[in-house]
Design an enzyme around this catalytic site. Structure first.
Site, PDB file in Angstrom:
ATOM      1  N   HIS A   1       5.600  12.459  -2.855  1.00 38.24           N
ATOM      2  CA  HIS A   1       5.820  11.116  -2.292  1.00 38.24           C
ATOM      3  C   HIS A   1       7.250  10.627  -2.454  1.00 38.24           C
ATOM      4  CE1 HIS A   1       1.567  11.095  -1.751  1.00 38.24           C
ATOM      5  NE2 HIS A   1       1.306  11.013  -3.038  1.00 38.24           N
TER       6      HIS A   1
ATOM      7  N   ARG B   1      16.824  -3.917  -0.670  1.00 33.72           N
ATOM      8  CA  ARG B   1      18.117  -3.429  -1.186  1.00 33.72           C
ATOM      9  C   ARG B   1      18.665  -2.385  -0.224  1.00 33.72           C
ATOM     10  NH1 ARG B   1      16.171   1.570  -2.156  1.00 33.72           N
ATOM     11  NH2 ARG B   1      14.080   1.668  -3.017  1.00 33.72           N
TER      12      ARG B   1
HETATM   13  P1  ADP Z   1       6.471   3.955  -3.348  1.00 34.61           P
HETATM   14  O1  ADP Z   1       6.825   2.501  -3.295  1.00 34.61           O
HETATM   15  O2  ADP Z   1       5.964   4.392  -4.680  1.00 34.61           O
HETATM   16  O3  ADP Z   1       7.555   4.844  -2.797  1.00 34.61           O
HETATM   17  P2  ADP Z   1       5.065   3.950  -0.803  1.00 34.61           P
HETATM   18  O4  ADP Z   1       4.009   2.967  -0.503  1.00 34.61           O
HETATM   19  O5  ADP Z   1       6.407   3.706  -0.186  1.00 34.61           O
HETATM   20  O6  ADP Z   1       5.214   4.119  -2.382  1.00 34.61           O
HETATM   21  O7  ADP Z   1       4.571   5.401  -0.387  1.00 34.61           O
HETATM   22  C1  ADP Z   1       5.300   6.581  -0.686  1.00 34.61           C
HETATM   23  C2  ADP Z   1       4.769   7.739   0.142  1.00 34.61           C
HETATM   24  O8  ADP Z   1       3.392   7.991  -0.155  1.00 34.61           O
HETATM   25  C3  ADP Z   1       4.800   7.515   1.642  1.00 34.61           C
HETATM   26  O9  ADP Z   1       6.051   7.795   2.204  1.00 34.61           O
HETATM   27  C4  ADP Z   1       3.719   8.466   2.112  1.00 34.61           C
HETATM   28  O10 ADP Z   1       4.189   9.789   2.132  1.00 34.61           O
HETATM   29  C5  ADP Z   1       2.676   8.366   1.021  1.00 34.61           C
HETATM   30  N1  ADP Z   1       1.667   7.320   1.345  1.00 34.61           N
HETATM   31  C6  ADP Z   1       1.642   6.066   0.866  1.00 34.61           C
HETATM   32  N2  ADP Z   1       0.592   5.371   1.354  1.00 34.61           N
HETATM   33  C7  ADP Z   1      -0.062   6.214   2.183  1.00 34.61           C
HETATM   34  C8  ADP Z   1      -1.243   6.093   3.002  1.00 34.61           C
HETATM   35  N3  ADP Z   1      -1.960   4.967   3.044  1.00 34.61           N
HETATM   36  N4  ADP Z   1      -1.623   7.173   3.719  1.00 34.61           N
HETATM   37  C9  ADP Z   1      -0.922   8.338   3.667  1.00 34.61           C
HETATM   38  N5  ADP Z   1       0.175   8.516   2.919  1.00 34.61           N
HETATM   39  C10 ADP Z   1       0.615   7.475   2.181  1.00 34.61           C
END
Ligand code: ADP
Length: 503
Positions: free
Chosen positions: A235, A292
């Site tokens: 992720h 940011r």
């Molecule tokens: P963080 O703030 O920890 O970076 P995010 O919400 O931005 O978390 O999610 C990081 C990554 O996790 C996304 O880019 C995606 O690859 C995966 N991800 C997050 N939520 C989902 C979801 N509902 N379905 C599929 N993949 C997800």
């Protein structure tokens, strides 16, 4: 008008910010920890102040020490970079209370977007599509089962305060729910001091596509198009590119408008990023807002032709945004690779240590945002990012070839780096075809780890080099009859011996 900026950060991003300051005639002030006494950002700044011991809690995260330096140095503004205090609402508020300009949004916008549950509620009110799921924290298994019953498996259990891929669990089976909630909560508590978690539907075949926005303090909001960030490991982003290969003009317009609506709903000013998750059928959902400058901002700068740090500074000092949506265009294609001091062959374990040799790639269409030099010791205390390599070309195909060329020319010894792994991605069929999603790395791991950048010829070259080295050493220790030592010309010696040598 801002005259002196304290950069409350380190490494490549601190230098990145200082470069724009210098072009604007603004003085820069660096802060540094024990481990960073010899860091390049300290040398680059007009002035530098020591703020404490190496752990970030005693230096780069210490609000009091940073405010104290701002006062002593006469800085009228603070740029937080990314990470550290960049999304800390209390820090932004504190700057405001001290009469120091925080180059970023106000504390209220930061806290409302930093809490993902609150952000989801706001986006729903603003008509921005969010991933189906809960808008309140989930505490027990029973509640979770009810939600899952409605939205169906698989789901993601996510930390409301989450970031950096922490506090996140995917659930495919009902039996995993209780353990996933427990795991996500305890990880979130440790990482963020807040154990609130919520449930989101897991989006199949997910693409991470984000929109860069700029908003001034006078109600003008624009977007600077998308960045495709689906090349991820655990992720976390590894490579970003713009434009996104998945994008169509129609989808870009719709998502761009929703990104602007999201920024308005957050009462936002400054540079920010609206992250979306998009499926293969082009359904898209708000994921979160980053309040940011992003690590991957240079690809947008290159393709749109805007210096985002300068825009941040101008917005912070109250200027009206001069860029108009209808004038903005995407020109060509840009790709960024994050170069880490880590060992891909040992599960990407960080590889801090002394850099013995570094030669960065140059040439047409190459940008290198780094901070490491020969003899510099990459500290163990911080993120092991060495640099960001950004390439641009008029087409995606040519940008990929340019990145391959640049990665091949990039030589670092002394520490292990992710360069060979990144070079292999440039050869992967799915990546080259532009039809990849966030599962790309895990689905192609075997191919990506089989990385002999120059094929079998590498072994031959290594053998020849080892042989020359061996011979030189032999010669160097061979005393002459008269007692003197013989200093050989390695090329001449090697040439003479060649006839007798068989490989
Ligand atoms: P963080 O703030 O920890 O970076 P995010 O919400 O931005 O978390 O999610 C990081 C990554 O996790 C996304 O880019 C995606 O690859 C995966 N991800 C997050 N939520 C989902 C979801 N509902 N379905 C599929 N993949 C997800």
């Amino acid at each position: 008008m801002i005259k002196k900026v304290l950069v409350a950060n380190r490494g490549e991003i601190a230098i990145r910010v200082m470069r724009s300051c210098r072009e604007m005639g603004i003085q820069s002030v660096a802060v540094f920890s024990d481990a960073d006494r010899t860091s390049m950002h300290v040398r680059y700044a007009d002035k530098a102040y020591h703020i404490g011991a190496s752990p970030s809690s005693e230096s780069y995260l210490n609000i009091e020490k940073i405010i104290d330096v701002a006062r002593r140095s006469g800085a009228d503004a603070i740029h937080p970079g990314y990470g550290f205090l960049s999304e800390n609402a209390a820090f932004a508020d504190r700057c405001a209370a001290e009469g120091i300009i925080f180059i970023g949004p106000d504390g209220h916008s930061i806290s409302s977007m930093g809490d993902k549950i609150m952000a989801r509620k706001r986006m729903i009110e603003a008509g921005v599509p969010v991933v189906p799921g809960t808008t309140e924290p989930i505490t027990d298994e029973k509640e979770a089962i009810e939600v899952i019953h409605k939205i169906g498996l698989p789901v993601m259990i996510k930390a409301s305060a989450g970031g950096g891929g922490k506090g996140m669990r995917m659930v495919k089976d009902k039996n995993e729910i209780a353990a996933a909630i427990r795991g996500a909560r305890s990880e979130a508590k440790t990482a963020f001091g807040d154990d609130a978690v919520y449930i989101e539907k897991y989006i199949e075949s997910p693409h991470h596509i984000e929109f860069q926005i700029l908003a001034d303090k006078h109600g003008n909001v624009i977007h600077l198009f998308e960045r495709e960030c689906s090349v991820q490991r655990r992720h976390q982003k590894v490579i970003e590119e713009t434009p996104s290969p998945l994008m169509t003009e129609k989808l870009r317009n719709e998502m761009g408008q929703h990104a602007v609506a999201a920024a308005r709903a957050a009462n936002y000013h400054g540079a920010g990023t609206i992250e979306f998750i998009v499926d293969d059928s082009h359904n898209y959902y708000f994921l979160e807002m980053n309040t940011r400058l992003q690590v991957e901002h240079p690809i947008t700068e290159r393709v749109v032709g805007v210096d985002l740090v300068k825009e941040q500074i101008k917005i912070a000092q109250g200027e009206v945004l001069q860029l108009r949506q209808e004038d903005l265009r995407q020109d060509g294609h840009a790709i960024e690779c994050r170069i880490y001091a880590e060992d891909p062959t040992r599960n990407f374990m960080p590889s801090p240590g002394v850099v013995k040799h570094i030669s960065e790639p140059l040439g047409l269409g190459v940008r290198h945002d780094g901070y490491v030099y020969e003899g510099y010791e990459i500290p163990i205390h911080y993120d092991p990012l060495i640099s960001k390599l950004i390439v641009w070309s008029s087409t995606r195909q040519e940008a990929i070839e340019r990145m391959k060329r640049a990665l091949y020319a990039y030589k670092i010894t002394g520490v292990k780096t992710s360069i060979p792994f990144l070079a292999r991605i440039m050869d992967a069929e799915e990546f080259r075809g532009g039809n990849y999603n966030t599962h790309f790395i895990e689905n192609n791991m075997e191919f990506l780890m089989d990385n002999k950048p120059c094929g079998d010829i590498c072994e031959d070259i290594a053998l020849i080099a080892a042989y020359i080295h061996y011979n030189n050493k032999l010669d160097a220790v061979t005393p002459l009859k008269n007692g003197a030592t013989h200093t050989p010309n390695p090329w001449k010696e090697f040439g003479r011996r060649k006839e007798k040598t068989t490989f």
